[in-house]
Each structure stands twice: as C-alpha cells, then as structure tokens.
Write an enzyme that holds these catalytic residues in place. Structure first.
Site, PDB file in Angstrom:
ATOM      1  N   THR A  20       0.833  -1.211   0.000  1.00  0.00           N
ATOM      2  CA  THR A  20       0.000   0.000   0.000  1.00  0.00           C
ATOM      3  C   THR A  20       0.866   1.260   0.000  1.00  0.00           C
ATOM      4  O   THR A  20       0.532   2.257  -0.619  1.00  0.00           O
ATOM      5  CB  THR A  20      -0.911   0.026   1.255  1.00  0.00           C
ATOM      6  OG1 THR A  20      -1.559  -1.238   1.380  1.00  0.00           O
ATOM      7  CG2 THR A  20      -1.961   1.107   1.165  1.00  0.00           C
ATOM      8  N   SER A 115       6.783   3.265   8.483  1.00  0.00           N
ATOM      9  CA  SER A 115       5.655   4.032   8.999  1.00  0.00           C
ATOM     10  C   SER A 115       5.207   3.613  10.390  1.00  0.00           C
ATOM     11  O   SER A 115       5.959   3.734  11.342  1.00  0.00           O
ATOM     12  CB  SER A 115       4.513   3.939   7.999  1.00  0.00           C
ATOM     13  OG  SER A 115       3.540   4.881   8.304  1.00  0.00           O
ATOM     14  N   HIS A 116       3.992   3.061  10.476  1.00  0.00           N
ATOM     15  CA  HIS A 116       3.434   2.745  11.791  1.00  0.00           C
ATOM     16  C   HIS A 116       3.880   1.376  12.299  1.00  0.00           C
ATOM     17  O   HIS A 116       3.480   0.966  13.378  1.00  0.00           O
ATOM     18  CB  HIS A 116       1.908   2.791  11.720  1.00  0.00           C
ATOM     19  CG  HIS A 116       1.362   1.848  10.680  1.00  0.00           C
ATOM     20  ND1 HIS A 116       1.451   2.099   9.335  1.00  0.00           N
ATOM     21  CD2 HIS A 116       0.766   0.649  10.794  1.00  0.00           C
ATOM     22  CE1 HIS A 116       0.904   1.088   8.672  1.00  0.00           C
ATOM     23  NE2 HIS A 116       0.484   0.188   9.535  1.00  0.00           N
ATOM     24  N   ASP A 279       2.404   8.956  14.034  1.00  0.00           N
ATOM     25  CA  ASP A 279       3.040   7.642  13.856  1.00  0.00           C
ATOM     26  C   ASP A 279       4.533   7.785  13.569  1.00  0.00           C
ATOM     27  O   ASP A 279       5.092   8.885  13.626  1.00  0.00           O
ATOM     28  CB  ASP A 279       2.323   6.842  12.755  1.00  0.00           C
ATOM     29  CG  ASP A 279       2.610   7.378  11.364  1.00  0.00           C
ATOM     30  OD1 ASP A 279       2.895   8.579  11.238  1.00  0.00           O
ATOM     31  OD2 ASP A 279       2.556   6.585  10.395  1.00  0.00           O
ATOM     32  N   ASP A 281       6.528   7.861  10.977  1.00  0.00           N
ATOM     33  CA  ASP A 281       7.048   8.815   9.984  1.00  0.00           C
ATOM     34  C   ASP A 281       6.255  10.112   9.921  1.00  0.00           C
ATOM     35  O   ASP A 281       6.442  10.913   9.004  1.00  0.00           O
ATOM     36  CB  ASP A 281       7.125   8.151   8.604  1.00  0.00           C
ATOM     37  CG  ASP A 281       5.765   7.707   8.091  1.00  0.00           C
ATOM     38  OD1 ASP A 281       4.887   7.418   8.912  1.00  0.00           O
ATOM     39  OD2 ASP A 281       5.582   7.659   6.862  1.00  0.00           O
ATOM     40  N   ASP A 283       3.036  10.925   9.371  1.00  0.00           N
ATOM     41  CA  ASP A 283       1.932  11.258   8.474  1.00  0.00           C
ATOM     42  C   ASP A 283       0.556  10.963   9.081  1.00  0.00           C
ATOM     43  O   ASP A 283      -0.449  11.443   8.578  1.00  0.00           O
ATOM     44  CB  ASP A 283       2.097  10.620   7.083  1.00  0.00           C
ATOM     45  CG  ASP A 283       2.321   9.129   7.126  1.00  0.00           C
ATOM     46  OD1 ASP A 283       2.351   8.559   8.246  1.00  0.00           O
ATOM     47  OD2 ASP A 283       2.479   8.515   6.048  1.00  0.00           O
ATOM     48  N   ARG A 284       0.506  10.165  10.156  1.00  0.00           N
ATOM     49  CA  ARG A 284      -0.790   9.877  10.782  1.00  0.00           C
ATOM     50  C   ARG A 284      -1.002  10.721  12.020  1.00  0.00           C
ATOM     51  O   ARG A 284      -0.036  11.171  12.646  1.00  0.00           O
ATOM     52  CB  ARG A 284      -0.849   8.412  11.220  1.00  0.00           C
ATOM     53  CG  ARG A 284      -0.747   7.444  10.084  1.00  0.00           C
ATOM     54  CD  ARG A 284      -0.882   6.031  10.609  1.00  0.00           C
ATOM     55  NE  ARG A 284      -0.846   5.119   9.485  1.00  0.00           N
ATOM     56  CZ  ARG A 284      -1.445   3.942   9.456  1.00  0.00           C
ATOM     57  NH1 ARG A 284      -2.089   3.511  10.521  1.00  0.00           N
ATOM     58  NH2 ARG A 284      -1.367   3.180   8.391  1.00  0.00           N
ATOM     59  N   LYS A 378      -0.366  12.499   3.557  1.00  0.00           N
ATOM     60  CA  LYS A 378      -1.113  12.825   4.757  1.00  0.00           C
ATOM     61  C   LYS A 378      -0.130  13.461   5.730  1.00  0.00           C
ATOM     62  O   LYS A 378       1.068  13.236   5.642  1.00  0.00           O
ATOM     63  CB  LYS A 378      -1.790  11.596   5.340  1.00  0.00           C
ATOM     64  CG  LYS A 378      -0.921  10.375   5.580  1.00  0.00           C
ATOM     65  CD  LYS A 378      -1.822   9.206   5.997  1.00  0.00           C
ATOM     66  CE  LYS A 378      -1.031   7.941   6.293  1.00  0.00           C
ATOM     67  NZ  LYS A 378      -0.713   7.173   5.077  1.00  0.00           N
TER      68      LYS A 378
HETATM   69  C1  VG1 Z   1      -2.645   1.109   5.834  1.00  0.00           C
HETATM   70  C2  VG1 Z   1      -3.887   1.976   5.903  1.00  0.00           C
HETATM   71  C3  VG1 Z   1      -3.941   2.923   4.719  1.00  0.00           C
HETATM   72  C4  VG1 Z   1      -2.648   3.751   4.698  1.00  0.00           C
HETATM   73  C5  VG1 Z   1      -1.443   2.831   4.673  1.00  0.00           C
HETATM   74  C6  VG1 Z   1      -0.138   3.585   4.760  1.00  0.00           C
HETATM   75  O1  VG1 Z   1      -2.683   0.302   4.679  1.00  0.00           O
HETATM   76  O2  VG1 Z   1      -5.045   1.185   5.941  1.00  0.00           O
HETATM   77  O3  VG1 Z   1      -5.072   3.739   4.819  1.00  0.00           O
HETATM   78  O4  VG1 Z   1      -2.621   4.595   3.561  1.00  0.00           O
HETATM   79  O5  VG1 Z   1      -1.495   1.938   5.786  1.00  0.00           O
HETATM   80  O6  VG1 Z   1      -0.069   4.373   5.909  1.00  0.00           O
HETATM   81  P1  VG1 Z   1      -3.134  -1.241   4.717  1.00  0.00           P
HETATM   82  O7  VG1 Z   1      -2.937  -1.757   3.324  1.00  0.00           O
HETATM   83  O8  VG1 Z   1      -2.281  -1.906   5.749  1.00  0.00           O
HETATM   84  O9  VG1 Z   1      -4.575  -1.233   5.139  1.00  0.00           O
HETATM   85  V1  VG1 Z   1       1.436   4.773   6.559  1.00  0.00           V
HETATM   86  O10 VG1 Z   1       1.200   5.858   7.756  1.00  0.00           O
HETATM   87  O11 VG1 Z   1       1.893   3.226   7.102  1.00  0.00           O
HETATM   88  O12 VG1 Z   1       2.332   5.236   5.271  1.00  0.00           O
HETATM   89 CO    CO Z   2       2.939   6.673   8.415  1.00  0.00          CO
END
Ligand code: VG1
Ligand code: CO
Length: 545
Positions: A20, A115-116, A279, A281, A283-284, A378
């Site tokens: 994603t 990221s998270h 989070d 990085d 963005d959340r 984001k």
């Molecule tokens: C998750 C979230 C999605 C977001 C993505 C990246 O993806 O549901 O809404 O854009 O993480 O966020 P998934 O495929 O695991 O549902 V970040 O802050 O990790 O760049």
């Molecule tokens: Co993130």
C-alpha cells in the site's frame, strides 16, 4: 575518489513488491547483503531522467536509517545524480519530505520508513518512493519497479567516504553534490503560512492544556520546534519527543491500542483538554479530547466543515476525497457545502492526481490520515494544528465541537476491526469465502436490512483513467450501512485482515451510543456469515478503532 563499481549478485530478489505504501520487510531482511541496494537500483532504473536531477533522501530514524541513507547517497553518486538533499541526522518526516521535493523541484524522494510498524532489529524497515509532485509513486511506477527487480542482478555504487550527517554542509563527489540541510525549518515555515500560530498559542496558554505524543519517532523535533520554540509552550507538552531507533519499544501506530498510555491520560484520567499523537514517519494523527476520542473519519468531516476557521483555507476548497473504507461522514458535509466528494482506494497515492488537478483540496483515510493540497502526503502535525485552530477560533472543547457537528450533520457510527498477523491461508480463505458469496447477497437480509449492493471495489482514476481493481469487498445495505473487508498491504508477518463497519444515525436518533453497540448488528451478521473468530481462533480483534 568517486570510482564507480558494478556489484553483481547471484540471483535476483523475487520478493520486492511494494505494498500500500512502499516496500516493507523485517529489519533483518533489509540487512541482508545487497537487498536494499538492489531495490534502490530498481527504483533508479525506473526513472527516465535521473542524471542531473535532484533527489531528497531521509527517514524516520528507525534502526538502520543512517546506514541506509549512506548507501543510497553512494548509489546516487554512481548514477550521477546532480544533487542529493539529506536532512541533518537523516531525520525527515514523510510530509516534510513531500514538501521538500516540491520546494526543490526534485525528481522525487526516498523515505526510509515502515511508517506505523514497530522498528528496531526485531521490527520492520521500509522504503517509500515519492515522485516529483511530492506524493507516493502510483501503482504504474511501483509495478514497473517490481518488474525490474525480478531480473536485477547488479547495481552501481561509488564507495566514497561520507561525512557524519550531524552537521549542515555541502560536499562534492564527482558530478554529485550532497547537501545536508535543516529538516525542520521548511516544514514549520509552511505550517506557519497555513495556520495562525499566535491564535493557537494564546488559546493553549489560557486554560486549554495540551499533550502531544511523538511516540519516540520522527515528529518529536518538529513538535518541539512548533509548540515550544515557535509558540512558547512548556517543553512538557511534548512526550516521547526524542526519536529512538526502536521507538523505545513502542509500536508507533497512533490508535487506542498502541497509544493506550496517551488514551489513558485523556479518556480515564482526564488530565488534559487536548491530546494528539503521530506515527513513526509523522503522516498519521490521533486526536483526543478530555474524555473523548475522535474517529479519523469524523475528523475529516470536521476539518471539511470548518475551513472558514483556518487562514490557509478561508478562500474555500474545491472538493474533498476519502478512501473507500473511510466513513461517509465527509460526503454529508460535501453535499451540504455543494462541493464534489471522491471515493478512492486505500492508500495516499490515489489522491495525487485529484490534488494536482485541483479537483480536491482536502482528503483523508480512516486509518488516522488527513491532509490537504499543501503537500502530497497525509500530514499528522498539520491535522493537529488544524484541530487546534478550529478549537481556538470557536473557543470550545473537543467534545463540544464533535457533538455540535453530529447535531448538524448526523453521526456515522464507525469502527475498524483488525486481526493482525494471522496465517495467510486463513486470511485468504476468509477473503475468498466472502468474495464467492457476494454475487448472491443482493436482496438478502443483513443486520435487519436488505443488501442493496455487494462487490469488489474497483476504481477508475478520473484524471489518467488508470484502473485499480480488487480494492476491497463491500456490502452496502439499503439504509446505506456498509461492511467492508480488506487484506492489509503494509503488514510484514502473515496477513492482517481489516473489517470496517459503518451505520448512519440522523440528528433525531441517539447520537451518544458506544460505536460497538450501534454497530453490533453488522458486526454479528458478518461473523455469522464468515465465522471469523472460529477461523482465526481469536475471540476479539487485535485492534479496535
Ligand atoms: C494502511 C492503511 C492505509 C494507509 C497505509 C499507509 O494500509 O489502511 O489507509 O494509507 O497503511 O499508511 P493497509 O494496506 O495496511 O490497510 V502509513 O502511515 O503506514 O504510510
Ligand atoms: Co505513516
């Protein structure tokens, strides 16, 4: 000094498929010899005009960050990139990277982050690629990179000595200049243009206590720069503010489960008027008030309904967009304001074209992500500042703001249930099971309502007409309630199943229910249909939002 070497490996890595948002694997996987280098080489080969261009490289500070940055700079030199911009200490949030790419007219940026996902030697590492508009690379490009990686058995590198990244400076290696810059200033200057910092700081100094939780990740220095240095608040308002390689053992995902320490301060102890977290990085964002949690879908709706409170948006907005699983709360605001509302698949990359064409100004996802056309990502701190500005302008509490919103527009009760790291076979079985049932669901009774529509969501981009299929299974009922099922594209262990539930109550109905109660008929009927707890052997989801 900048002699270029061609390094050959025995066989290509076959698992470098971006999900994603970027390529995410365990830290140990990324530590394997040549693994990172080959993926960077694949990225570079996907660019047409790399030679002579500018690239931004930074990361969220997790284990392996600086070492990876050094390797990438060496590969940049070998590829004769004109300028590589790296922040001091290698720390750059995802939204700040997006801004820097746009400001410097760079060909793109590489963000070292999962990221998270947790970090450290036992956690995860990742590489996100952003393109020249500042946004995440679209599927067309990530598919191309994956294809290239399938056959790639060599990469070019220039094994030059590099400075420590703890001081600003400009360095030359052959045709390449390395610039080590301040990663905070451009970003906080941008925030200062959008928001009225004086109004926010006056409000926070009056009688409105705030706590911001950086979760030992990248936003600590940004938050201190904005809230302490610029607004003059006490440094106590930022907790977990020093970026650590393993995030101090925290799972830097700002939700009620992984930021339970913060939730406790606001929801149980009621120590502060406002709480927020970002989070890994940056963005959340999670927004909390005294005794009150703001669901991210509602946050997008509130942000959209209150543009007149924020200097950067007072001129009005062109439209909004939300990802498909995000609740329709924002659609109701858009209809009331007579602006278009787009529904995209999950992942920020799908907002890029809409923002570039000025079809939308604001956008968001249910996964704690909100943002606007100021960058192409984001933006966690932007959302926090946005909420504070609206609260300051209205001089009200978080719960007053959200309750008034529901009174005006109605409430979209909403919840996401995550079953994390379950065996892939089980997740696939549940997914295929629902897929196969979809064609026969129409007209059936579900949670006391008739099924109006059931499908696998696909999206045709209105700007470039690209088609993205298989973006989530949906059951839509006649009263517009929705149940959605997706498999995560960011996890690294087994599979993560995400279930999303939404049900609308108008202002005359009870607006103060616990969402889990309001949604119970939907939750129970999905369980009856799919036997999720039996198949996963889990009585409750890992995370409930
Ligand atoms: C998750 C979230 C999605 C977001 C993505 C990246 O993806 O549901 O809404 O854009 O993480 O966020 P998934 O495929 O695991 O549902 V970040 O802050 O990790 O760049
Ligand atoms: Co993130």
């Amino acid at each position: 000094m900048s002699e270029v070497k061609e390094i050959n490996i025995n066989s290509p890595f076959l698992d470098q498929k971006p999900g994603t948002s970027g390529l995410r694997k365990s830290t140990l996987k990324f530590q394997e010899e040549h693994y990172l280098e080959i993926f960077i080489e694949a990225i570079f080969r996907s660019f047409k005009d790399l030679e002579g261009s500018t690239l931004v490289v930074g990361g969220d500070g997790r284990y392996g960050n600086l070492e990876a940055i050094k390797k990438i700079v060496q590969i940049c030199v070998a590829h004769k990139i004109d300028k590589v911009i790296v922040p001091k200490d290698g720390l750059l949030s995802t939204p700040a990277t997006s801004h820097l790419i746009r400001k410097e007219k760079a060909i793109g940026g590489i963000i070292l982050s999962a990221s998270h996902n947790p970090g450290g030697i036992e956690g995860d590492f990742g590489v996100k690629l952003n393109i020249s508009n500042g946004g995440p690379a679209p599927e067309k490009i990530t598919n191309e990179i994956f294809k290239l990686s399938q056959f790639l058995t060599s990469y070019k590198i220039s094994q030059i000595e590099l400075p420590d990244f703890n001081q600003y400076g400009s360095f030359s290696y052959g045709k390449t200049t390395l610039e080590i810059i301040d990663g905070l200033k451009d970003y906080s200057d941008l925030m200062e243009k959008i928001f009225d910092f004086d109004q926010i700081s006056d409000f926070l100094k009056k009688d409105f206590s705030m706590i911001f939780d950086a979760m030992n990740a990248v936003t600590g220095p940004y938050a201190k720069n904005i809230f302490v240095e610029k607004m003059g608040l006490s440094s106590n308002c930022v907790m977990n503010g020093i970026p650590l390689e393993d995030f101090g053992g925290l799972h830097p995902d700002p939700n009620l489960t992984y930021a339970s320490h913060l939730a406790d301060l606001l929801l149980n102890k009621k120590n502060f008027s406002f709480g927020a977290a970002c989070d890994g990085d940056g963005d959340r964002n999670m927004i909390l008030g005294k005794g009150c949690f703001i669901n991210p879908s509602d946050s997008l709706a509130v942000i959209t309904a209150n543009t007149n409170c924020v200097p950067g948006y007072k001129e009005g907005i062109s439209g909004v967009a939300r990802s498909m699983p995000t609740s329709s709360a924002v659609d109701i605001v858009a209809t009331a304001f007579n602006i278009p509302c787009f529904e995209t698949p999950t992942g920020w990359k799908f907002f890029g074209n809409l923002l570039d064409q000025n079809l939308i100004t604001l956008c968001g996802e249910e996964s704690f992500g909100t943002g606007s056309n100021h960058v192409r990502e984001k933006d966690g701190l932007w959302a926090v500042l946005y909420w504070l500005q609206v609260l300051a302008e209205k001089n009200c509490s978080v719960s007053e703001l959200i309750n008034n919103h529901w009174q005006q527009f109605g409430r979209n009760y909403y919840s996401r249930h995550d079953y994390e790291a379950i065996p892939s076979e089980i997740a696939n079985q549940i997914f295929l099971n629902l897929s196969s049932k979809l064609p026969n669901l129409k007209g059936n009774n579900f949670a006391g309502n008739a099924v109006q529509h059931a499908d696998n969501f696909s999206y045709s981009d209105p700007v470039d007409n690209s088609l993205s299929e298989n973006q989530g299974l949906r059951i839509i009922l006649e009263d517009k309630s929705r149940v959605i099922l997706r498999l995560s594209g960011t996890g690294t262990k087994g599979a993560t199943l995400r279930l999303y539930f939404e049900r609308f109550f108008n202002p005359k109905q009870n607006l103060s229910l616990d969402p889990q109660d309001a949604l119970k008929p939907l939750i129970d009927d999905l369980e009856n249909l799919l036997n999720i707890s039996k198949l996963t052997k889990m009585e409750t989801p890992t995370v409930i939002t």
